[in-house]
Design an enzyme around this catalytic site. Sequence first.
Site, PDB file in Angstrom:
ATOM      1  N   LYS A 208       0.828  -1.138  -0.069  1.00  0.00           N
ATOM      2  CA  LYS A 208       0.228  -0.167   0.087  1.00  0.00           C
ATOM      3  C   LYS A 208       0.776   1.218   0.019  1.00  0.00           C
ATOM      4  O   LYS A 208       0.550   2.165  -0.710  1.00  0.00           O
ATOM      5  CB  LYS A 208      -0.721  -0.098   1.351  1.00  0.00           C
ATOM      6  CG  LYS A 208      -1.848   1.094   1.139  1.00  0.00           C
ATOM      7  CD  LYS A 208      -2.798   1.009   2.354  1.00  0.00           C
ATOM      8  CE  LYS A 208      -3.263   2.368   2.751  1.00  0.00           C
ATOM      9  NZ  LYS A 208      -4.407   2.120   3.873  1.00  0.00           N
TER      10      LYS A 208
ATOM     11  N   GLU B 150      10.699  -4.488   4.578  1.00  0.00           N
ATOM     12  CA  GLU B 150      10.619  -6.028   4.085  1.00  0.00           C
ATOM     13  C   GLU B 150      10.344  -6.094   2.333  1.00  0.00           C
ATOM     14  O   GLU B 150      11.126  -6.894   1.707  1.00  0.00           O
ATOM     15  CB  GLU B 150       9.770  -6.822   4.567  1.00  0.00           C
ATOM     16  CG  GLU B 150       9.863  -7.193   6.360  1.00  0.00           C
ATOM     17  CD  GLU B 150       9.509  -6.059   7.169  1.00  0.00           C
ATOM     18  OE1 GLU B 150       9.127  -4.857   6.705  1.00  0.00           O
ATOM     19  OE2 GLU B 150       9.364  -6.284   8.041  1.00  0.00           O
TER      20      GLU B 150
ATOM     21  N   GLY C 216      -4.676  -2.264   5.215  1.00  0.00           N
ATOM     22  CA  GLY C 216      -3.688  -3.009   4.767  1.00  0.00           C
ATOM     23  C   GLY C 216      -4.445  -4.441   5.044  1.00  0.00           C
ATOM     24  O   GLY C 216      -4.548  -5.331   4.157  1.00  0.00           O
ATOM     25  N   ARG C 217      -4.765  -4.572   6.180  1.00  0.00           N
ATOM     26  CA  ARG C 217      -5.373  -6.059   6.587  1.00  0.00           C
ATOM     27  C   ARG C 217      -6.858  -6.300   6.106  1.00  0.00           C
ATOM     28  O   ARG C 217      -7.264  -7.445   6.164  1.00  0.00           O
ATOM     29  CB  ARG C 217      -5.388  -6.323   8.049  1.00  0.00           C
ATOM     30  CG  ARG C 217      -5.904  -5.257   8.964  1.00  0.00           C
ATOM     31  CD  ARG C 217      -5.548  -5.409  10.468  1.00  0.00           C
ATOM     32  NE  ARG C 217      -5.837  -4.154  11.238  1.00  0.00           N
ATOM     33  CZ  ARG C 217      -5.203  -3.001  11.112  1.00  0.00           C
ATOM     34  NH1 ARG C 217      -4.326  -2.737  10.537  1.00  0.00           N
ATOM     35  NH2 ARG C 217      -5.762  -2.280  12.030  1.00  0.00           N
TER      36      ARG C 217
ATOM     37  N   GLU D  93      -4.038  -7.062  15.055  1.00  0.00           N
ATOM     38  CA  GLU D  93      -3.646  -5.502  14.450  1.00  0.00           C
ATOM     39  C   GLU D  93      -4.777  -4.553  14.679  1.00  0.00           C
ATOM     40  O   GLU D  93      -4.740  -3.463  14.638  1.00  0.00           O
ATOM     41  CB  GLU D  93      -2.818  -5.513  13.161  1.00  0.00           C
ATOM     42  CG  GLU D  93      -2.103  -4.627  12.920  1.00  0.00           C
ATOM     43  CD  GLU D  93      -1.344  -4.543  11.455  1.00  0.00           C
ATOM     44  OE1 GLU D  93       0.069  -4.853  11.582  1.00  0.00           O
ATOM     45  OE2 GLU D  93      -1.846  -4.481  10.387  1.00  0.00           O
TER      46      GLU D  93
ATOM     47  N   HIS E 199      -3.176 -33.484  17.911  1.00  0.00           N
ATOM     48  CA  HIS E 199      -1.883 -34.382  18.468  1.00  0.00           C
ATOM     49  C   HIS E 199      -0.848 -33.422  18.707  1.00  0.00           C
ATOM     50  O   HIS E 199       0.449 -33.962  18.970  1.00  0.00           O
ATOM     51  CB  HIS E 199      -1.403 -35.312  17.535  1.00  0.00           C
ATOM     52  CG  HIS E 199      -2.473 -36.108  16.910  1.00  0.00           C
ATOM     53  ND1 HIS E 199      -2.703 -37.557  17.741  1.00  0.00           N
ATOM     54  CD2 HIS E 199      -3.440 -36.229  16.194  1.00  0.00           C
ATOM     55  CE1 HIS E 199      -3.666 -38.115  17.116  1.00  0.00           C
ATOM     56  NE2 HIS E 199      -4.200 -37.314  16.415  1.00  0.00           N
TER      57      HIS E 199
ATOM     58  N   LYS F 276       9.567  -0.737  13.784  1.00  0.00           N
ATOM     59  CA  LYS F 276       9.984  -0.147  12.655  1.00  0.00           C
ATOM     60  C   LYS F 276      11.034   0.733  12.447  1.00  0.00           C
ATOM     61  O   LYS F 276      12.046   0.736  12.111  1.00  0.00           O
ATOM     62  CB  LYS F 276       9.037   0.271  11.800  1.00  0.00           C
ATOM     63  CG  LYS F 276       8.141  -0.820  11.009  1.00  0.00           C
ATOM     64  CD  LYS F 276       7.303  -0.078   9.987  1.00  0.00           C
ATOM     65  CE  LYS F 276       5.972  -0.752   9.704  1.00  0.00           C
ATOM     66  NZ  LYS F 276       4.849   0.153   8.906  1.00  0.00           N
TER      67      LYS F 276
HETATM   68  O1  F6P Z   1       2.889  -4.357   9.788  1.00  0.00           O
HETATM   69  C1  F6P Z   1       2.173  -2.954   9.455  1.00  0.00           C
HETATM   70  C2  F6P Z   1       1.807  -2.927   8.336  1.00  0.00           C
HETATM   71  O2  F6P Z   1       1.662  -1.499   8.086  1.00  0.00           O
HETATM   72  C3  F6P Z   1       0.217  -3.637   7.985  1.00  0.00           C
HETATM   73  O3  F6P Z   1      -0.560  -2.990   8.586  1.00  0.00           O
HETATM   74  C4  F6P Z   1       0.421  -3.713   6.526  1.00  0.00           C
HETATM   75  O4  F6P Z   1      -0.510  -4.541   6.259  1.00  0.00           O
HETATM   76  C5  F6P Z   1       1.809  -4.049   6.375  1.00  0.00           C
HETATM   77  O5  F6P Z   1       2.535  -3.274   7.385  1.00  0.00           O
HETATM   78  C6  F6P Z   1       2.028  -3.992   5.133  1.00  0.00           C
HETATM   79  O6  F6P Z   1       2.267  -2.747   4.602  1.00  0.00           O
HETATM   80  P1  F6P Z   1       2.305  -2.130   3.075  1.00  0.00           P
HETATM   81  O7  F6P Z   1       0.967  -2.752   2.196  1.00  0.00           O
HETATM   82  O8  F6P Z   1       2.246  -0.626   2.957  1.00  0.00           O
HETATM   83  O9  F6P Z   1       3.680  -2.675   2.426  1.00  0.00           O
END
Ligand code: F6P
Length: 550
Positions: free
Chosen positions: A210, A216, A270-271, A356, A387, A515
């Site tokens: 987003k 990452e 995002g979620r 979250e 199990h 972060k």
């Molecule tokens: O982990 C925090 C977060 O902001 C989530 O809410 C989101 O889904 C994820 O990082 C990824 O964010 P982006 O889509 O901006 O890379």
Amino acid sequence: MTTVSLPFASPELAARLAAHAARLAAAPVRDLFATDPARFAALSREAEGLLLDYSRQIIDAPALGALVELAQQAGVPAAIERLFRGEIVNGTEGRPALHVALRDRSGTPLAVGGHDVRSLVSAERARCRDFVSAVAGGARVSATGRRFTDVINVGIGGSDLGPVMAVEALRSYARTGLEVHFVSNIDGVQFADLARRLDPATTLVLVCSKTFTTLETLTNARLARQWVAERLGEAAVPRHFAAVSVNHRAMDAFGVAQDARFAMWDWVGGRYSMWSAIGLAIELAVGSEHFEALLDGAYAIDAHFRSAPLPENLPVLLGLLGVWNRHYLDCASLAVLPYDSRLHRFPAYLQQLSMESNGKRVRRDGRTVEWPTEPVIWGEPGSNSQHSFFQLLHQGTSRIALDFLLPARSSVGLAESQELAAANCLAQAEAFARGYTLEEATAELLAKGLPAERAAELARHKVHVGKRPSSVLAFERLDPATLGKLVALYEHKVYVESVLWDINPFDQWGVELGKHLAERLAPAVRGERRLDDRPGVQALIDRLADWRRT
Ligand code: F6P
């Protein structure tokens, strides 16, 4: 039981809820579950093909009635309308949360910030459909002129968990012949494993972010870019990358072609975003028809959520039970147990969705909450989980709430296997509810011929106290529409809980601190600077550096 009352309950209702909880806590297990043959009819509801059986919750009709009153007093019906009307429900970020608009089939216009959301959404849906059809049909080929065979979705959190969960859940509906893979973690392991076995000449990389600023995702996207450029040349990059983001400048900088960019909007969290172009990986795996069915399923639950009376409303019931278990039964965690291996990533998906969203301790107006909020969500498919950790669920010292997910039909055409899965699921639900008394255990051991003294000794270890609250969420089969319903059901459950707890479920400030610290610490880990203000961390960094040198 927490002694503090929930925020919106009148003193009279709060006292009544607490009295119900105390009464039910004191009721012998067998009184709750055995003596009322009408319990299933009274404590289960079916809507839109989902059957929610909450007859094994530590609840009865009067207590549930009081919870429904709580929903009224907390303003749940008005809050539902605020969500659907696109009002600002995310106060700290000053935004609506319009994931429901992404699957709206009603045709009702909705304006946000001067734009008609409906036309934005349908224009982007059309672009996604065209893109999927071009990639899957071979009209859009790689830089070497070959058909794409593989797709790597690079993203994390909401830009990964929804898509990966759905691609796994709908494997039986994969139609395009494209193999979809996921890279999310910062350590590069997932990417390295894929790069070893995939051919860049037939691989499309989909960067989902987003913000397009997530460390990452940018790290993994750069690895993928380098992989493509080194093997196929820099000029191949635009042909091999597509992206979904609100950040056009970052997509420019990365070199994503204009016709391979898909829009996201601030008003989709995002979620809550798998219904948007963030779901492209799903659509590339199962095809547009199945993706539309997923949206249809979610819309069916949206319509139900908006119109069903509170006592019949599945997301409301699930939310009320969630708050009840957390507040009155001290359940600090909820285990989600799907009896279909296709749902193996569903608990992980729900972890982000729920924790979250509602893992918060500040009320909408900034005051600190005085009541427990979101429990820990976790889980694994049954019967594997039986199990491993079921021992603790049955006989451990903590009471953990349970959601069983149970399809009637097999996802792979193995009816007898699924019947056994169902038998296991229902047996477990019964065992968690009813338990196994000392008398029963003793009688069983005596019947096996054990001497009385040994039977008495052993029986104590065999007791299951029972009264572990569980719901069974049953449905015919795990198809795209049903998956859409399940996800929408939990999304709305989370919203209902947030209203009852008076928290904003649509922000996530709690992920920011770590972060920022990681950004500060990275140069120190690389040895480019020293952290004199954090000697403890520096000492650890020094030790890691020693290991790297040797
Ligand atoms: O982990 C925090 C977060 O902001 C989530 O809410 C989101 O889904 C994820 O990082 C990824 O964010 P982006 O889509 O901006 O890379």
